[in-house]
Design a protein around this motif. Sequence first.
Motif, PDB file in Angstrom:
ATOM      1  N   CYS A  20      43.478  10.064 -12.882  1.00 32.49           N
ATOM      2  CA  CYS A  20      43.573   8.820 -12.149  1.00 32.49           C
ATOM      3  C   CYS A  20      44.976   8.731 -11.334  1.00 32.49           C
ATOM      4  N   CYS A  51      37.963   6.691 -14.471  1.00 32.12           N
ATOM      5  CA  CYS A  51      38.612   6.549 -15.090  1.00 32.12           C
ATOM      6  C   CYS A  51      38.268   5.942 -16.206  1.00 32.12           C
ATOM      7  N   CYS A 100      41.769   3.573 -17.949  1.00 26.75           N
ATOM      8  CA  CYS A 100      41.380   2.193 -17.587  1.00 26.75           C
ATOM      9  C   CYS A 100      40.543   1.401 -16.003  1.00 26.75           C
TER      10      CYS A 100
HETATM   11 ZN   LIG Z   1      42.954   5.533 -15.646  1.00 25.29          ZN
END
Ligand SMILES: [Zn+2]
Length: 117
Positions: free
Chosen positions: A3, A27, A30
């Motif tokens: 990411c 991701c 996050c």
């Molecule tokens: Zn991330």
Amino acid sequence: MMCPHCCSAKTMERSDRTAHGYRLFRCRGCGRRFNERTGSVLNRLQPPTDVVFPIVLWRLRMKLSLRDLAEILLLCGLVFSHEAIRDWEARLAPLLCASAAGARPAAAGILTRYTSK
Ligand SMILES: [Zn+2]
């Protein structure tokens, strides 16, 4: 793929693609979405990489002027302004220089004006 936002390796590839055909990822760390160009110098570059890199390489290798190169590309059916080529050169020349310096030290001498500031 890592990411580009949180550097997590917990990402998954999505089945859909961007409008320009680049792979999309999400991701799990996050929750943000990104594509294979996010966070690179190629991000927000509209033409495909395989079109832009040869143009910048021709500019550096053959020492063509920006306007001459734009005119040659127009003859090939590719419409780009000299300012677009200048922007690509500013983004990609350091990458090409680093690559050339690692691969062939003699060839890197051609491109040293872009690495020294
Ligand atoms: Zn991330």
